[in-house]
Design a protein around this motif. Structure first.
Motif, mmCIF file in Angstrom:
data_model
loop_
_atom_site.group_PDB
_atom_site.id
_atom_site.type_symbol
_atom_site.label_atom_id
_atom_site.label_comp_id
_atom_site.label_asym_id
_atom_site.label_seq_id
_atom_site.Cartn_x
_atom_site.Cartn_y
_atom_site.Cartn_z
ATOM 1 N N PRO A 285 0.810 -1.209 0.000
ATOM 2 C CA PRO A 285 0.000 0.000 0.000
ATOM 3 C C PRO A 285 0.851 1.272 0.000
ATOM 4 O O PRO A 285 1.989 1.264 0.463
ATOM 5 C CB PRO A 285 -0.825 -0.115 1.284
ATOM 6 N N MET A 286 0.268 2.334 -0.525
ATOM 7 C CA MET A 286 1.000 3.571 -0.746
ATOM 8 C C MET A 286 1.298 4.297 0.571
ATOM 9 O O MET A 286 0.433 4.405 1.445
ATOM 10 C CB MET A 286 0.187 4.490 -1.652
ATOM 11 N N VAL A 287 2.534 4.767 0.696
ATOM 12 C CA VAL A 287 2.940 5.548 1.862
ATOM 13 C C VAL A 287 3.484 6.886 1.402
ATOM 14 O O VAL A 287 4.006 7.033 0.303
ATOM 15 C CB VAL A 287 4.003 4.812 2.701
ATOM 16 N N ALA A 288 3.341 7.904 2.264
ATOM 17 C CA ALA A 288 3.804 9.252 1.963
ATOM 18 C C ALA A 288 5.264 9.409 2.378
ATOM 19 O O ALA A 288 5.689 8.883 3.420
ATOM 20 C CB ALA A 288 2.941 10.277 2.685
ATOM 21 N N ARG A 289 6.027 10.148 1.567
ATOM 22 C CA ARG A 289 7.428 10.434 1.883
ATOM 23 C C ARG A 289 7.689 11.933 2.020
ATOM 24 O O ARG A 289 8.574 12.339 2.763
ATOM 25 C CB ARG A 289 8.351 9.856 0.816
ATOM 26 N N GLY A 290 6.974 12.764 1.278
ATOM 27 C CA GLY A 290 7.226 14.192 1.333
ATOM 28 C C GLY A 290 6.525 14.913 0.208
ATOM 29 O O GLY A 290 5.556 14.402 -0.367
ATOM 30 N N ILE A 291 7.031 16.118 -0.125
ATOM 31 C CA ILE A 291 6.404 16.928 -1.168
ATOM 32 C C ILE A 291 7.483 17.564 -2.053
ATOM 33 O O ILE A 291 8.584 17.864 -1.608
ATOM 34 C CB ILE A 291 5.464 17.994 -0.576
ATOM 35 N N ILE A 292 7.128 17.779 -3.320
ATOM 36 C CA ILE A 292 8.057 18.314 -4.317
ATOM 37 C C ILE A 292 8.378 19.775 -4.028
ATOM 38 O O ILE A 292 7.488 20.561 -3.717
ATOM 39 C CB ILE A 292 7.455 18.183 -5.731
ATOM 40 N N SER A 293 9.655 20.117 -4.166
ATOM 41 C CA SER A 293 10.076 21.510 -4.020
ATOM 42 C C SER A 293 10.632 22.071 -5.328
ATOM 43 O O SER A 293 10.183 23.106 -5.805
ATOM 44 C CB SER A 293 11.137 21.642 -2.922
ATOM 45 N N GLY A 294 11.634 21.407 -5.918
ATOM 46 C CA GLY A 294 12.271 21.960 -7.115
ATOM 47 C C GLY A 294 12.926 20.891 -7.960
ATOM 48 O O GLY A 294 12.822 19.692 -7.689
ATOM 49 N N GLY A 295 13.608 21.344 -9.011
ATOM 50 C CA GLY A 295 14.283 20.422 -9.909
ATOM 51 C C GLY A 295 15.188 21.169 -10.858
ATOM 52 O O GLY A 295 15.413 22.385 -10.731
ATOM 53 N N ASN A 296 15.729 20.439 -11.815
ATOM 54 C CA ASN A 296 16.646 21.037 -12.796
ATOM 55 C C ASN A 296 16.153 20.823 -14.219
ATOM 56 O O ASN A 296 16.938 20.798 -15.162
ATOM 57 C CB ASN A 296 18.059 20.478 -12.624
ATOM 58 N N ASN A 297 14.821 20.652 -14.353
ATOM 59 C CA ASN A 297 14.212 20.405 -15.660
ATOM 60 C C ASN A 297 14.792 19.158 -16.317
ATOM 61 O O ASN A 297 14.926 19.073 -17.525
ATOM 62 C CB ASN A 297 14.369 21.618 -16.593
ATOM 63 N N GLY A 298 15.151 18.211 -15.486
ATOM 64 C CA GLY A 298 15.742 16.964 -15.978
ATOM 65 C C GLY A 298 15.433 15.835 -15.029
ATOM 66 O O GLY A 298 14.338 15.737 -14.480
ATOM 67 N N ASN A 299 16.433 14.979 -14.798
ATOM 68 C CA ASN A 299 16.187 13.777 -14.002
ATOM 69 C C ASN A 299 16.444 13.968 -12.514
ATOM 70 O O ASN A 299 16.355 13.015 -11.751
ATOM 71 C CB ASN A 299 17.056 12.622 -14.522
ATOM 72 N N THR A 300 16.750 15.202 -12.074
ATOM 73 C CA THR A 300 17.002 15.476 -10.655
ATOM 74 C C THR A 300 15.816 16.211 -10.049
ATOM 75 O O THR A 300 15.253 17.113 -10.660
ATOM 76 C CB THR A 300 18.271 16.318 -10.474
#
Length: 398
Positions: free
Chosen positions: A363-378
């Protein structure tokens, strides 16, 4: 496995003792947990913690093949390393005290347990910069090219407030076909949320239902950089011509608590008003949702899914490290953050995904929330533990 990746006394011992240890890495591909030992005392301390976890005597705890009761298929390996976590973090603190490293603005200041290095990200790594950093820090610091890093808030600019209001005019919707773009109250994690700020139409993503010990009703955790305290949100989306939301039930709530920059992590809590309520459910596709069953502690090596309302669900993420500082292109700094990368080169997030859920497991568990990125795979995300350290509480079930 992700739903039970609580490393118990072993995890507590490793994270709390920064002199004897240099962190750990959960290798999900090979079902091992690598514990990085920086002193002769570390292995004995880890084995004592494992023994306590298993309720046996330390002498009965096996060595390199120790089995964790909460992760029964995982073997523990002890890996001796040169630098302790304290040494690595001290170097990161020195760099982060300035906006630059050797005259170049850094984007990431943290540690990497697998390489036993202080990780410093910069937009581009040159041979000259690498040489100057090596001359000053030796093999303690490793540079990583990150490109431009930004928060994932989406902003559309208009010539005047009237033009912004006109662009964001309300349109009726069919409540029988709810999805993350056009939902109905109670609101779900992963919903698109929109607000107007002067001449700007701003879009972010709702994150995960959260239990705050100081406020009884369930709240919605999302990114602090999206709005200051007191700002309200509408549910819906803006497609370049129209902002679609319901005329009556589209009020998502107001930001009741918020933190970003100034020495803190990137997080905020939306409080319900005007009848707004928040469910444990999280959209994982356009109109498909699961209910979160709890939360997982974040460790380097854990797999995860990012779930912004623009990029949608991407389950190819792997945590590289946590406890990092991220300096975004506007000069703001988010603290106590996790860095993740996709294992197949796919894009993890884009503008508009800020605040969206980071989840894993079935079952699905929460880890956190999105903040930012580099318009790529990071991707950079706020772990729920960072919020807990500030206000207490935890993701639902509430």
């Amino acid at each position: 496995m992700n739903g039970t990746m609580n490393l118990g006394r072993l995890g507590t011992s490793v994270s709390a003792d920064k002199t004897d240890f240099a962190g750990l890495y959960v290798d999900e591909a090979h079902h091992t947990i690598d514990v990085y030992t920086a002193s002769g005392n570390a292995v004995a301390k880890a084995r004592t913690a494992l023994a306590a976890q298993h309720h046996i005597s330390p002498g009965a705890a096996p060595g390199s093949d120790s089995r964790l009761s909460v992760t029964t298929s995982y073997a523990v390996k002890y890996v001796p390393v040169k630098y302790s976590q304290r040494t690595l973090e001290s170097a990161a603190n020195v760099v982060a005290a300035s906006r630059t490293i050797e005259g170049v603005r850094w984007t990431v200041a943290g540690t990497d347990p697998r390489t036993n290095k202080t990780l410093i990200g910069v937009p581009t790594v040159t041979a000259d910069l690498r040489a100057r950093v090596k001359a000053k820090y030796g093999d303690l610091v490793e540079l990583q090219a990150t490109g431009k890093v930004t928060t994932e808030m989406k902003v559309d600019h208009y010539a005047s407030p009237r033009a912004a209001q006109a662009a964001a005019r309300v349109s009726p919707r069919d409540v029988s076909s709810v999805n993350r773009l056009l939902d109905s109250n109670p609101w779900y994690g992963g919903d698109r949320i929109v607000r107007i700020d002067g001449t700007d139409v701003i879009q972010c993503t709702a994150g995960i239902a959260y239990s705050d010990p100081y406020y009884a009703p369930t709240q919605m955790l999302y990114a602090g950089h999206c709005a200051p305290k007191g700002y309200g949100w509408k549910q819906g989306y803006y497609d370049g011509a129209l902002h679609y939301s319901s005329s009556n039930s589209g009020h998502f709530g107001i930001t009741g608590w918020q933190t970003f920059n100034g020495g803190y992590t990137d997080a905020a809590l939306i409080t319900g008003d005007q009848g707004a309520q928040y469910a444990w459910d999280i959209y994982v596709k356009g109109a498909t949702f699961w209910q979160q069953s709890g939360y997982a502690y974040n460790q380097a090596g854990n797999g995860f899914c990012s779930d912004g309302s623009f990029t949608q669900e991407n389950c190819h993420g792997v945590i590289q490290s946590c406890g990092n500082r991220i300096q975004y292109s506007d000069g703001s700094v988010a603290y106590d953050m996790c860095i993740g990368q996709s294992n197949d080169g796919s894009r993890m997030s884009q503008n508009g995904d800020s605040g969206g859920p980071i989840i894993s497991g079935s079952p699905m568990v929460a880890r956190g929330i999105i903040s930012g990125g580099n318009n790529g795979n990071t991707i950079f995300f706020t772990p729920w533990e960072a919020v807990n350290r500030l206000v207490g509480g935890h993701p639902c079930p509430c």
